[in-house]
Design a protein around this motif. Structure first.
Motif, short mmCIF file in Angstrom:
data_model
loop_
_atom_site.label_atom_id
_atom_site.label_comp_id
_atom_site.label_asym_id
_atom_site.label_seq_id
_atom_site.Cartn_x
_atom_site.Cartn_y
_atom_site.Cartn_z
N PHE A 18 0.86 -1.18 0.00
CA PHE A 18 0.00 0.00 0.00
C PHE A 18 0.90 1.24 0.00
O PHE A 18 1.51 1.56 1.01
CB PHE A 18 -0.91 0.01 1.23
CG PHE A 18 -1.78 1.24 1.32
CD1 PHE A 18 -2.95 1.32 0.57
CD2 PHE A 18 -1.44 2.31 2.13
CE1 PHE A 18 -3.75 2.45 0.62
CE2 PHE A 18 -2.24 3.44 2.20
CZ PHE A 18 -3.40 3.51 1.44
N PRO A 19 1.01 1.95 -1.13
CA PRO A 19 1.93 3.10 -1.20
C PRO A 19 1.47 4.28 -0.35
O PRO A 19 2.28 4.89 0.36
CB PRO A 19 1.92 3.47 -2.69
CG PRO A 19 1.35 2.28 -3.39
CD PRO A 19 0.39 1.66 -2.43
N GLY A 20 0.20 4.65 -0.44
CA GLY A 20 -0.29 5.85 0.23
C GLY A 20 -0.06 7.08 -0.64
O GLY A 20 0.80 7.08 -1.54
N CYS A 21 -0.83 8.12 -0.38
CA CYS A 21 -0.84 9.30 -1.26
C CYS A 21 0.49 10.05 -1.28
O CYS A 21 0.99 10.41 -2.35
CB CYS A 21 -1.96 10.25 -0.80
SG CYS A 21 -3.59 9.49 -0.70
N SER A 22 1.07 10.29 -0.11
CA SER A 22 2.29 11.10 -0.05
C SER A 22 3.47 10.42 -0.73
O SER A 22 4.27 11.06 -1.41
CB SER A 22 2.65 11.41 1.41
OG SER A 22 1.66 12.21 2.01
N VAL A 23 3.58 9.11 -0.53
CA VAL A 23 4.74 8.38 -1.02
C VAL A 23 4.82 8.36 -2.55
O VAL A 23 5.90 8.27 -3.11
CB VAL A 23 4.77 6.95 -0.44
CG1 VAL A 23 5.85 6.11 -1.08
CG2 VAL A 23 4.98 7.02 1.07
N ILE A 24 3.68 8.46 -3.22
CA ILE A 24 3.74 8.44 -4.69
C ILE A 24 3.59 9.84 -5.29
O ILE A 24 3.55 9.98 -6.52
CB ILE A 24 2.68 7.51 -5.29
CG1 ILE A 24 1.26 7.99 -4.97
CG2 ILE A 24 2.89 6.09 -4.82
CD1 ILE A 24 0.21 7.35 -5.84
N THR A 25 3.52 10.87 -4.46
CA THR A 25 3.40 12.23 -5.00
C THR A 25 4.56 13.10 -4.49
O THR A 25 5.62 13.14 -5.11
CB THR A 25 2.04 12.84 -4.61
OG1 THR A 25 1.86 12.76 -3.18
CG2 THR A 25 0.90 12.11 -5.31
N THR A 26 4.37 13.78 -3.37
CA THR A 26 5.42 14.67 -2.86
C THR A 26 6.68 13.93 -2.47
O THR A 26 7.77 14.51 -2.48
CB THR A 26 4.89 15.47 -1.65
OG1 THR A 26 4.41 14.56 -0.65
CG2 THR A 26 3.76 16.41 -2.06
#
Length: 288
Positions: A18-26
């Motif tokens: 489960f990457p999560g939002c922050s880890v694949i964006t900022t």
């Protein structure tokens, strides 16, 4: 890949991811270094298909039921036959918290299974990447590859302690041991578990700057050359909200561990940092 021979011949271990939002964006560089690191360690990550935000602080604060449902949906997509690996401490907290309720309350579990039309396993193992690394016995890895880099491990408040999950193990202090096994020097006298301000960075940036400056100054006074954290939001706050004239580089744990294990494709990671870590790494002979 050239690098640490002690980990290059390991069997492949498979995890749901489960990457999560922050880890694949900022924190894109955190995810990219994690992918390369997992190849070195013999870990196969199977990303959850069509995953969504865990609910984070916003949903759970404004609408707890919505936040619960968001995390439960992710859990319903996880294969119970393999552990669910999470990189973000905040995501880890909410997924574990919701899973704890699902495990203990059959009525809630049945309601969520009807909602998502999928079974939810009460036996699903949810783990942080740091836990996986510790189980790989880093003390057996090649020594000295981080050339005495002096770092302050920054755990932040979420990974360090969660009262509702006090029976869960969170591996406090393991960043120090893992990186020390590769020749780095942990500096632990600073504010390693003080809150960075978290989401207050959006609405109270000046207050968060004061919090961040205290953390960075504590690291400097203790003799650290950089900080290493496992939290994407902490890493962002420690860079973007620091107003000191003399700043310190702040690494994602996956970046510095991958570098210590021989990663070569690091330029795109470090180029994204607001406080450029490359001069320090070059001085230490860690990059060319």
């Amino acid at each position: 890949m050239e690098g640490n021979e002690a980990v290059s011949d390991r069997n492949i271990f498979e995890y749901s991811y489960f990457p999560g939002c922050s880890v694949i964006t900022t924190a894109w560089e955190s995810n990219q270094s994690l992918m390369q690191l997992c190849q070195t360690l013999g870990l196969n990550l199977v990303e959850l298909e069509d995953w969504n935000c865990c609910g984070s602080s916003s949903a759970f604060t404004i609408d707890p039921e919505l936040g619960f449902n968001l995390s439960a949906r992710n859990l319903s997509m996880a294969d119970p036959q393999r552990p669910l690996l999470v990189m973000c401490p905040r995501c880890l907290h909410y997924l574990r918290k919701v899973h704890q309720v699902i495990r203990q309350d059959k009525t809630v579990r049945k309601a969520q299974e009807r909602r998502w039309r999928r079974p939810l396993s009460p036996d699903l193992e949810i783990i942080h990447f740091l836990e996986v690394v510790v189980k790989l016995e880093p003390r057996s890895w090649k020594q000295g590859s981080l050339n005495g880099l002096k770092f302050m491990p920054y755990f932040g408040c979420t990974l360090f302690r969660r009262p509702a999950l006090r029976r869960e193990r969170y591996y406090q202090g393991e960043i120090d041991k893992v990186l020390a096994a590769l020749g780095a020097v942990p500096v632990t006298q600073g504010l390693t578990t003080h809150c960075c301000g978290s989401f207050l960075s959006v609405v109270r940036p000046q207050m968060v700057s004061r919090m961040v400056n205290r953390i960075i100054q504590s690291a400097q006074m203790a003799g650290a050359e950089c900080l290493v954290t496992v939290c994407a939001l902490c890493q962002l706050n420690l860079e973007i909200r620091c107003t000191l004239e003399n700043k310190l580089p702040v690494f994602h744990f996956s970046e510095i561990l991958a570098l210590g294990l021989g990663a070569k494709d690091y330029e795109s990671w470090f180029a994204r940092h607001l406080v450029d870590p490359r001069p320090l790494l070059w001085e230490r002979g860690l990059i060319k």
